[in-house]
Each structure stands twice: as C-alpha cells, then as structure tokens.
Design an enzyme around this catalytic site. Structure first.
Site, PDB file in Angstrom:
ATOM      1  N   LYS A 117       0.857  -1.189   0.000  1.00  0.00           N
ATOM      2  CA  LYS A 117       0.000   0.000   0.000  1.00  0.00           C
ATOM      3  C   LYS A 117       0.880   1.221   0.000  1.00  0.00           C
ATOM      4  O   LYS A 117       2.032   1.175   0.458  1.00  0.00           O
ATOM      5  CB  LYS A 117      -0.884   0.011   1.257  1.00  0.00           C
ATOM      6  CG  LYS A 117      -2.131   0.861   1.122  1.00  0.00           C
ATOM      7  CD  LYS A 117      -3.215   0.135   0.342  1.00  0.00           C
ATOM      8  CE  LYS A 117      -4.448   0.975   0.159  1.00  0.00           C
ATOM      9  NZ  LYS A 117      -5.553   0.185  -0.409  1.00  0.00           N
TER      10      LYS A 117
HETATM   11  P1  NAD Z   1     -13.318   7.794  -2.944  1.00  0.00           P
HETATM   12  O1  NAD Z   1     -12.361   8.870  -2.638  1.00  0.00           O
HETATM   13  O2  NAD Z   1     -13.782   7.603  -4.348  1.00  0.00           O
HETATM   14  O3  NAD Z   1     -14.635   7.987  -2.040  1.00  0.00           O
HETATM   15  C1  NAD Z   1     -14.591   8.117  -0.665  1.00  0.00           C
HETATM   16  C2  NAD Z   1     -15.958   8.558  -0.176  1.00  0.00           C
HETATM   17  O4  NAD Z   1     -15.960   8.600   1.251  1.00  0.00           O
HETATM   18  C3  NAD Z   1     -16.331   9.959  -0.634  1.00  0.00           C
HETATM   19  O5  NAD Z   1     -17.728  10.031  -0.873  1.00  0.00           O
HETATM   20  C4  NAD Z   1     -15.970  10.819   0.578  1.00  0.00           C
HETATM   21  O6  NAD Z   1     -16.686  12.045   0.634  1.00  0.00           O
HETATM   22  C5  NAD Z   1     -16.364   9.882   1.694  1.00  0.00           C
HETATM   23  N1  NAD Z   1     -15.734  10.198   2.977  1.00  0.00           N
HETATM   24  C6  NAD Z   1     -14.452  10.613   3.226  1.00  0.00           C
HETATM   25  N2  NAD Z   1     -14.281  10.838   4.536  1.00  0.00           N
HETATM   26  C7  NAD Z   1     -15.458  10.541   5.136  1.00  0.00           C
HETATM   27  C8  NAD Z   1     -15.905  10.553   6.477  1.00  0.00           C
HETATM   28  N3  NAD Z   1     -15.089  10.941   7.473  1.00  0.00           N
HETATM   29  N4  NAD Z   1     -17.190  10.167   6.735  1.00  0.00           N
HETATM   30  C9  NAD Z   1     -18.019   9.784   5.710  1.00  0.00           C
HETATM   31  N5  NAD Z   1     -17.641   9.755   4.426  1.00  0.00           N
HETATM   32  C10 NAD Z   1     -16.386  10.118   4.141  1.00  0.00           C
HETATM   33  O7  NAD Z   1     -12.676   6.453  -2.348  1.00  0.00           O
HETATM   34  P2  NAD Z   1     -13.021   4.940  -2.712  1.00  0.00           P
HETATM   35  O8  NAD Z   1     -12.065   4.486  -3.743  1.00  0.00           O
HETATM   36  O9  NAD Z   1     -14.495   4.809  -2.924  1.00  0.00           O
HETATM   37  O10 NAD Z   1     -12.600   4.204  -1.349  1.00  0.00           O
HETATM   38  C11 NAD Z   1     -13.484   4.100  -0.233  1.00  0.00           C
HETATM   39  C12 NAD Z   1     -13.014   2.979   0.665  1.00  0.00           C
HETATM   40  O11 NAD Z   1     -12.961   1.775  -0.095  1.00  0.00           O
HETATM   41  C13 NAD Z   1     -11.597   3.148   1.242  1.00  0.00           C
HETATM   42  O12 NAD Z   1     -11.552   2.564   2.531  1.00  0.00           O
HETATM   43  C14 NAD Z   1     -10.736   2.345   0.292  1.00  0.00           C
HETATM   44  O13 NAD Z   1      -9.532   1.902   0.902  1.00  0.00           O
HETATM   45  C15 NAD Z   1     -11.666   1.198   0.014  1.00  0.00           C
HETATM   46  N6  NAD Z   1     -11.361   0.468  -1.209  1.00  0.00           N
HETATM   47  C16 NAD Z   1     -11.323   1.091  -2.414  1.00  0.00           C
HETATM   48  C17 NAD Z   1     -11.070   0.322  -3.556  1.00  0.00           C
HETATM   49  C18 NAD Z   1     -11.107   0.924  -4.927  1.00  0.00           C
HETATM   50  O14 NAD Z   1     -10.955   0.174  -5.895  1.00  0.00           O
HETATM   51  N7  NAD Z   1     -11.335   2.217  -5.085  1.00  0.00           N
HETATM   52  C19 NAD Z   1     -10.796  -1.039  -3.438  1.00  0.00           C
HETATM   53  C20 NAD Z   1     -10.855  -1.645  -2.188  1.00  0.00           C
HETATM   54  C21 NAD Z   1     -11.146  -0.871  -1.076  1.00  0.00           C
END
Ligand code: NAD
Length: 427
Positions: A117
């Site tokens: 990561k």
């Molecule tokens: P992103 O940046 O596209 O979206 C994140 C969302 O969470 C946004 O809507 C943001 O406003 C919201 N957010 C941020 N801080 C917040 C808070 N304190 N309270 C409530 N909402 C909040 O990110 P993503 O890619 O959708 O990732 C989200 C989660 O999924 C993370 O934990 C990431 O590690 C995990 N994840 C992502 C992927 C991927 O392929 N993108 C894969 C596996 C896991």
C-alpha cells in the site's frame, strides 16, 4: 506549511493505531489455525517500509514538503499489489495495516500477489490539477525503487483516480525509457486500463452481498440498504444494489448524509454531487450526520468511506442484518465482537472489497499479454471469483464456528503461510 495541506477532513476514529488492529485480527485467526510461533513472527511484520519526504513546487512558486509512504507487507506469493491513497490522515501505521490487509485480500480470492500500500499525507482537494500532477510525479519518482510490473504494482485508492495512475505510469515509463503499462492498474482504458475496473470494487461487493443474501435466505427485493461514502466504491455499490432490487434509503459523503425511507433517487443524488461537490443539500431527502446514518433502520449496511467507523460506541445500535465492508477496516475489533454477539452477518473487507484488486489483476494480465478483454468477460470472471471465494469463506466459518472475518483471514493466512513454508528462509 504542510499543515495547510492537511488536517481538514480527517475521519472520526477511536485513534487506535490501525496496524495494531490488523495484527490483532491476524492473531485471532492465527490462534484458530494453530499457526506456529515462527510463522506468526514472519507474517506479523511488514517486509519493506519506505517513508519519503519530498518537495513539490506549488502554483504560486512556493515549495511544500509532503510526506508519503510505500509499504510491502509480504512478497511471498508474487509481486506485491496495493493502492495509493491521498488523504490528510495518512500515517505509516495506516499504510502498514492496509498493506497487510492487501496480502490477505489477494490470498482470500486466490490472486498470485502479496500485499502493499502507499499513501501521501495531503488534502488533494485543495490542490490544483498542476500541483496534483507535480505531487504524483515526484512521489512516484521517490518510490520508484520499490515499484515495477514484476515487483510492486500500485492502483487507485481514496482520492486517487485513473488520471493519477496515468501520471504514475508515465513517470515510471520515462525513467525506464519505454512504456510500462503493467507498472500500475486502474489506468484509463486508452493506456491499457481494463474495462470494468472503475466499478469493480462496488460490483464485486454487490456479488458478495448476493452470495451472502442467498446464504441467509434474504430476498434482496425486500431489503433496505444504507451506504456510507459515495465515491468510487460507495457510489457504484449503491447504484448496483438498487439494480439488484434493494431500496437504497441513505447515502453520505464526508460532509454528511441523506435519508429517505421511501428510497433515494440515486441518479438525482449523483447529478447533485456532480453539480455541487457533495451529496449534502439534495432536496429529495432529509439531512443526517454520518453517525446517524450508521444506525438507521436497514437490512444491509455498506460502509464505503474510511476506517474505524463502526466502533464499540455505535455497534450495538446498528440494525442491519448484513454489513458488507466496502471500505478497508471500517469495523474495530471491539465492534466486531458486539456485532457477532448480535448475530449481524459481516462480509469482511478483505473479501467484500476484493473486486477491485481482482480486476486490477485482470488488468495486469491484459497489460502483460497486450490482449484486452471485453467488459462482459471481466464481469463474468469477477462474479465467479467472488461467488467461489464466498463459498470457501462461508464453509470455513461454519466448520470452525468463527465469524466471517476470522474465516476469511484463516483462508488467507493459511495460503500465505504455505507459500512461506514452501519457499523457506533465504539465505
Ligand atoms: P473515494 O475517494 O472515491 O470515495 C470516498 C468517499 O468517502 C467519498 O464520498 C468521501 O466524501 C467519503 N468520505 C471521506 N471521509 C469521510 C468521512 N469521514 N465520513 C463519511 N464519508 C467520508 O474512495 P473509494 O475508492 O471509494 O474508497 C473508499 C473505501 O474503499 C476506502 O476505505 C478504500 O480503501 C476502500 N477500497 C477502495 C477500492 C477501490 O478500488 N477504489 C478497493 C478496495 C477498497
């Protein structure tokens, strides 16, 4: 000052060192597996940890120094794989935990990767595109000693996207003197990205929910779903849950949430978000806080924002029958115990959100072979992997009378430990 670039939207958390949480989860599963002491020692450390402090020239001509990390937890099963996060709350401990979870995530769905990561402590939302590009290129140069298509392959995570992956790929390629599409996944399709990658995590999560619902005899068309976070994962999951027949009654972002017990018009919410930068203020729903959202009446809860959201403080008020963890580490170990005692069925992060890394793996394979697949092929293979992995984890949970997180960890740790045993210790 670095602090100007950070500090505004840090997540609510119990301020627990996230790596301690990851190790604690590992120990629980290692106990049930009867893993020997030496193997525990090996697997509870991260193999490589790099911290970089690097200057970036800002648009006003000033220079800011940013801190970033790249961590490889275990390279036993193959090249390491894991996303890059840009967020004010990024710490080395967080990146280490996420790297360890990537090892387990790859193993639980059977990918030939170890876990890694990366992250930069920054609020990218206040940077211009030019500053974001400068930051990405310099960070890539700093971590280039660790990454490579056969070594360690980054991908998008919170606040990083295909454009950022394109800059990363270009920076790495420039230093090599030729294009290296396999160095990163989540690229734009025209640069060798995969069809279906952008929505793979949310799509994989919904496949996982469908498997879970079948096991629990839940009819999705009679369920209400709540989603925290409306980004790549949460936004896609919400849309696909609605397509799968569930009524999505609440969503949120970092600014707050929306609730409409009759069901949200997700296209309307998405258009509002595109127009204003937040879901907040959308007219067709009541405004709620993120804390309120987690304890709303619902059948399925999808935390898809950040870690440490479901804690000992709110776990006993959660009404959902199933929690599908889109985010990494949204549930603390204390909350896990409460949920298990309440009979809440948790689809753990290392399984539920593995769709992203699975399609990243497909993208990497396509890049190495220079032979693209169709979106139908991608989605069909993803579905098979998610359903098959669910069956294996569910069987493990029932056989050992443990909850799904421990079962998923057991499956993963068992595989990685076997790799480690077969390879032995060099020299
Ligand atoms: P992103 O940046 O596209 O979206 C994140 C969302 O969470 C946004 O809507 C943001 O406003 C919201 N957010 C941020 N801080 C917040 C808070 N304190 N309270 C409530 N909402 C909040 O990110 P993503 O890619 O959708 O990732 C989200 C989660 O999924 C993370 O934990 C990431 O590690 C995990 N994840 C992502 C992927 C991927 O392929 N993108 C894969 C596996 C896991």
């Amino acid at each position: 000052m670095v602090s100007q670039m950070t500090g505004v939207d840090a997540p609510q958390s119990e301020h627990r060192d996230l790596f301690d949480v990851a190790v604690e989860q590992f120990e629980i599963a290692a106990d049930v597996l009867g893993l020997d002491e030496d193997m525990r020692k090996i697997l509870s450390y991260c193999q490589r940890e790099l911290t970089v402090n690097f200057p970036v020239e800002m648009d006003d001509g000033s220079v800011q120094v940013f801190t970033g990390h790249r961590v490889q937890h275990n390279g036993g099963p193959g090249p390491t794989k894991g996303g890059i996060r840009y967020h004010p709350s990024v710490t080395l401990a967080e990146v280490k935990a996420l790297a360890m979870w990537m090892t387990w995530k790859c193993a639980v769905v059977g990918l030939p990767y170890g876990g890694a990561k990366g992250g930069v402590t920054v609020n990218p939302k206040i940077l211009s595109q030019n500053e974001l590009q400068n930051l990405t290129r310099r960070y890539t140069a700093e971590i280039s000693i660790m990454i490579g298509p056969n070594k360690d392959i980054p991908a998008p995570d919170v606040n990083t996207n295909p454009q950022i992956m394109a800059w990363l790929m270009d920076t790495y390629s420039m230093t090599m003197g030729y294009s290296v599409p396999g160095v990163v996944t989540g690229k734009p399709i025209v640069l060798g990205g995969s069809e279906g990658r952008n929505e793979a995590t949310g799509r994989g999560l919904v496949y996982a929910v469908q498997s879970g619902a079948a096991a629990l005899d839940m009819d999705l068309s009679k369920t209400a779903t709540v989603v925290q976070g409306f980004g790549n994962v949460g936004g896609t999951a919400a849309r696909l849950m609605a397509e799968a027949g569930s009524k999505v009654v609440a969503v949120s972002d970092q600014h707050g949430g929306l609730y409409n017990p009759a069901g949200l018009d997700l296209a309307g919410v998405t258009a509002h978000l595109a127009r204003t930068g937040s879901v907040v203020g959308y007219a067709g729903a009541d405004a709620i806080t993120n804390d309120e959202l987690l304890v709303l009446p619902c059948d399925i809860l999808i935390p898809a924002a950040l870690e440490n959201q479901i804690t000992a403080e709110n776990a006993d008020r959660i009404t959902a029958r199933m929690i599908a963890e889109g985010a990494n580490g949204p549930t603390t170990p204390e909350a896990d115990k409460i949920l298990y005692d309440k009979g809440v069925f948790v689809l753990p992060d290392i399984f539920a959100n593995a769709g992203g890394v699975t399609v990243s793996y497909f993208e990497w394979v396509q890049a190495l072979q220079a032979f693209p697949w169709t979106e139908e092929q991608v989605n069909e293979r993803l579905k098979q992997i998610m359903h098959r992995s669910f069956d294996a984890v569910y069987e493990m949970a029932r056989k050992h009378h443990v909850h799904m997180r421990t079962a998923a960890l057991m499956r993963a740790i068992d595989r990685v430990a076997e790799v480690q045993r077969l390879r032995g210790i060099y020299p």
